[in-house]
Design a protein around this motif. Sequence first.
Motif, PDB file in Angstrom:
ATOM      1  N   MET A   1       0.843  -1.191   0.000  1.00  0.00           N
ATOM      2  CA  MET A   1       0.000   0.000   0.000  1.00  0.00           C
ATOM      3  C   MET A   1       0.881   1.245   0.000  1.00  0.00           C
ATOM      4  SD  MET A   1      -2.893   1.156   2.795  1.00  0.00           S
ATOM      5  CE  MET A   1      -1.664   1.422   4.080  1.00  0.00           C
ATOM      6  N   ALA A   2       0.559   2.228  -0.825  1.00  0.00           N
ATOM      7  CA  ALA A   2       1.344   3.452  -0.920  1.00  0.00           C
ATOM      8  C   ALA A   2       1.254   4.244   0.374  1.00  0.00           C
ATOM      9  CB  ALA A   2       0.846   4.287  -2.091  1.00  0.00           C
ATOM     10  N   MET A   3       2.354   4.899   0.720  1.00  0.00           N
ATOM     11  CA  MET A   3       2.405   5.682   1.953  1.00  0.00           C
ATOM     12  C   MET A   3       2.715   7.132   1.631  1.00  0.00           C
ATOM     13  SD  MET A   3       4.507   3.104   4.514  1.00  0.00           S
ATOM     14  CE  MET A   3       4.210   4.172   5.926  1.00  0.00           C
ATOM     15  N   LYS A   4       2.114   8.041   2.399  1.00  0.00           N
ATOM     16  CA  LYS A   4       2.367   9.462   2.230  1.00  0.00           C
ATOM     17  C   LYS A   4       3.710   9.826   2.858  1.00  0.00           C
ATOM     18  CE  LYS A   4      -2.532  10.725   2.167  1.00  0.00           C
ATOM     19  NZ  LYS A   4      -3.618  11.514   2.826  1.00  0.00           N
ATOM     20  N   VAL A   5       4.215  10.979   2.461  1.00  0.00           N
ATOM     21  CA  VAL A   5       5.551  11.377   2.882  1.00  0.00           C
ATOM     22  C   VAL A   5       5.664  11.476   4.406  1.00  0.00           C
ATOM     23  CG1 VAL A   5       5.060  13.846   2.649  1.00  0.00           C
ATOM     24  CG2 VAL A   5       7.410  13.031   2.500  1.00  0.00           C
ATOM     25  N   LYS A   6       4.623  11.976   5.081  1.00  0.00           N
ATOM     26  CA  LYS A   6       4.682  12.090   6.536  1.00  0.00           C
ATOM     27  C   LYS A   6       4.736  10.714   7.188  1.00  0.00           C
ATOM     28  CE  LYS A   6       2.373  14.203  10.501  1.00  0.00           C
ATOM     29  NZ  LYS A   6       1.201  15.015  10.972  1.00  0.00           N
ATOM     30  N   GLU A   7       4.013   9.756   6.615  1.00  0.00           N
ATOM     31  CA  GLU A   7       4.012   8.402   7.158  1.00  0.00           C
ATOM     32  C   GLU A   7       5.384   7.756   6.997  1.00  0.00           C
ATOM     33  OE1 GLU A   7      -0.582   6.938   6.386  1.00  0.00           O
ATOM     34  OE2 GLU A   7       0.798   7.004   4.677  1.00  0.00           O
ATOM     35  N   VAL A   8       5.992   7.982   5.844  1.00  0.00           N
ATOM     36  CA  VAL A   8       7.325   7.421   5.590  1.00  0.00           C
ATOM     37  C   VAL A   8       8.343   8.055   6.543  1.00  0.00           C
ATOM     38  CG1 VAL A   8       9.173   7.171   3.898  1.00  0.00           C
ATOM     39  CG2 VAL A   8       6.789   6.900   3.193  1.00  0.00           C
ATOM     40  N   ALA A   9       8.236   9.362   6.736  1.00  0.00           N
ATOM     41  CA  ALA A   9       9.158  10.061   7.627  1.00  0.00           C
ATOM     42  C   ALA A   9       9.080   9.501   9.041  1.00  0.00           C
ATOM     43  CB  ALA A   9       8.851  11.558   7.626  1.00  0.00           C
ATOM     44  N   GLU A  10       7.868   9.267   9.525  1.00  0.00           N
ATOM     45  CA  GLU A  10       7.690   8.705  10.862  1.00  0.00           C
ATOM     46  C   GLU A  10       8.197   7.272  10.936  1.00  0.00           C
ATOM     47  OE1 GLU A  10       3.551   9.172  11.614  1.00  0.00           O
ATOM     48  OE2 GLU A  10       3.698  11.324  12.084  1.00  0.00           O
ATOM     49  N   LEU A  11       7.957   6.515   9.875  1.00  0.00           N
ATOM     50  CA  LEU A  11       8.392   5.121   9.843  1.00  0.00           C
ATOM     51  C   LEU A  11       9.911   5.007   9.915  1.00  0.00           C
ATOM     52  CD1 LEU A  11       7.642   2.074   9.338  1.00  0.00           C
ATOM     53  CD2 LEU A  11       7.937   2.565   6.899  1.00  0.00           C
ATOM     54  N   ALA A  12      10.591   5.868   9.160  1.00  0.00           N
ATOM     55  CA  ALA A  12      12.054   5.782   9.059  1.00  0.00           C
ATOM     56  C   ALA A  12      12.780   6.691  10.041  1.00  0.00           C
ATOM     57  CB  ALA A  12      12.486   6.122   7.634  1.00  0.00           C
ATOM     58  N   SER A  13      12.015   7.432  10.856  1.00  0.00           N
ATOM     59  CA  SER A  13      12.606   8.354  11.839  1.00  0.00           C
ATOM     60  C   SER A  13      13.502   9.403  11.182  1.00  0.00           C
ATOM     61  CB  SER A  13      13.399   7.577  12.902  1.00  0.00           C
ATOM     62  OG  SER A  13      12.558   6.696  13.607  1.00  0.00           O
ATOM     63  N   ILE A  14      13.030   9.936  10.063  1.00  0.00           N
ATOM     64  CA  ILE A  14      13.723  11.032   9.401  1.00  0.00           C
ATOM     65  C   ILE A  14      12.701  12.150   9.181  1.00  0.00           C
ATOM     66  CG2 ILE A  14      15.449   9.587   8.273  1.00  0.00           C
ATOM     67  CD1 ILE A  14      13.802   9.655   5.750  1.00  0.00           C
ATOM     68  N   SER A  15      13.163  13.292   8.719  1.00  0.00           N
ATOM     69  CA  SER A  15      12.256  14.419   8.544  1.00  0.00           C
ATOM     70  C   SER A  15      11.607  14.406   7.161  1.00  0.00           C
ATOM     71  CB  SER A  15      13.013  15.734   8.731  1.00  0.00           C
ATOM     72  OG  SER A  15      13.946  15.930   7.680  1.00  0.00           O
ATOM     73  N   VAL A  16      10.462  15.051   7.070  1.00  0.00           N
ATOM     74  CA  VAL A  16       9.794  15.214   5.779  1.00  0.00           C
ATOM     75  C   VAL A  16      10.700  16.012   4.841  1.00  0.00           C
ATOM     76  CG1 VAL A  16       7.849  16.353   4.619  1.00  0.00           C
ATOM     77  CG2 VAL A  16       7.466  15.050   6.733  1.00  0.00           C
ATOM     78  N   ARG A  17      11.395  16.978   5.412  1.00  0.00           N
ATOM     79  CA  ARG A  17      12.306  17.801   4.608  1.00  0.00           C
ATOM     80  C   ARG A  17      13.401  16.948   3.965  1.00  0.00           C
ATOM     81  NH1 ARG A  17      15.699  23.082   6.855  1.00  0.00           N
ATOM     82  NH2 ARG A  17      16.706  23.608   4.877  1.00  0.00           N
ATOM     83  N   THR A  18      13.876  15.961   4.710  1.00  0.00           N
ATOM     84  CA  THR A  18      14.910  15.070   4.154  1.00  0.00           C
ATOM     85  C   THR A  18      14.377  14.306   2.951  1.00  0.00           C
ATOM     86  OG1 THR A  18      16.051  14.798   6.272  1.00  0.00           O
ATOM     87  CG2 THR A  18      16.350  13.045   4.645  1.00  0.00           C
ATOM     88  N   LEU A  19      13.160  13.789   3.066  1.00  0.00           N
ATOM     89  CA  LEU A  19      12.558  13.060   1.947  1.00  0.00           C
ATOM     90  C   LEU A  19      12.351  13.973   0.752  1.00  0.00           C
ATOM     91  CD1 LEU A  19       9.973  10.856   3.869  1.00  0.00           C
ATOM     92  CD2 LEU A  19      11.963  10.033   2.598  1.00  0.00           C
ATOM     93  N   HIS A  20      11.939  15.206   0.991  1.00  0.00           N
ATOM     94  CA  HIS A  20      11.784  16.159  -0.103  1.00  0.00           C
ATOM     95  C   HIS A  20      13.130  16.410  -0.789  1.00  0.00           C
ATOM     96  CE1 HIS A  20       7.822  18.092   1.563  1.00  0.00           C
ATOM     97  NE2 HIS A  20       7.658  16.863   1.117  1.00  0.00           N
ATOM     98  N   HIS A  21      14.175  16.516   0.031  1.00  0.00           N
ATOM     99  CA  HIS A  21      15.516  16.753  -0.523  1.00  0.00           C
ATOM    100  C   HIS A  21      15.971  15.571  -1.374  1.00  0.00           C
ATOM    101  CE1 HIS A  21      19.564  18.218  -0.946  1.00  0.00           C
ATOM    102  NE2 HIS A  21      20.070  17.168  -0.318  1.00  0.00           N
TER     103      HIS A  21
END
Length: 247
Positions: A1-21
Amino acid sequence: MAMKVKEVAELASISVRTLHHYDEIGLLTPDEVTSAGYRLYSDANLEMLQQILFFKELDFSLKDIKSIITNPSFDREEALNMHRRILLEKRQRLDHMIATIDRSVLHMRGEIHMTTKEQFEGFDFSENPYEQEARERWGDQVVDEANRKLQNKSAREQKAVSDEMNEIYTRLAKLRHTDPASDEAQEGITEWYTRLNNMGSYSPEAFRGLGQMYVDDERFTRNIDQFGKGLALFMRDAMAVFADRKS
């Protein structure tokens, strides 16, 4: 199932900004973006993110990680096995150093006696984790010259170089709350410039760039600030003053 960026950030313990980068530099692009502009990450995206974070744990630069994982010959299972092997070696080294710390405490209390050799068990600085980044910033010539000079020294001479550098760090740490442009600060940073040029060939501008890296790269900041919190920032500013005066 696809996950939103905030969910991925929480899952991986990184920031949303990092994923955007990661998306912006083409390191990790989500498989789907909704019409509203929301990033949706697939299972394959999550597997790739796991690889990226393993490489980051081993101090690979984002540039190198991207080059590795986008290579057609990249094998995820092979990479995971490599991560495991290196992390086990790292754990063994850290366990050894922790044991040395515990014994050192007992030695300080007079409960046991440690030889000078035992006091340094677990330390291994034979490999420089920043060498590749130095090559990318200043070219092979500077790094090769530094390595050549160091390799031509005996083990005792190499230890003397390390001790001298640590002494300079210690002296600069005592000045870190003073004006970086003061005579005393500039005298200390000139000594640092001379020490580095005994190993390589640094122009004032390369010296300035190195000082900036002390602040930009958390690995440098962490190691330098062991001598005193704020030392990396102080050295950056003092090295910039030095470069300005030499230009």
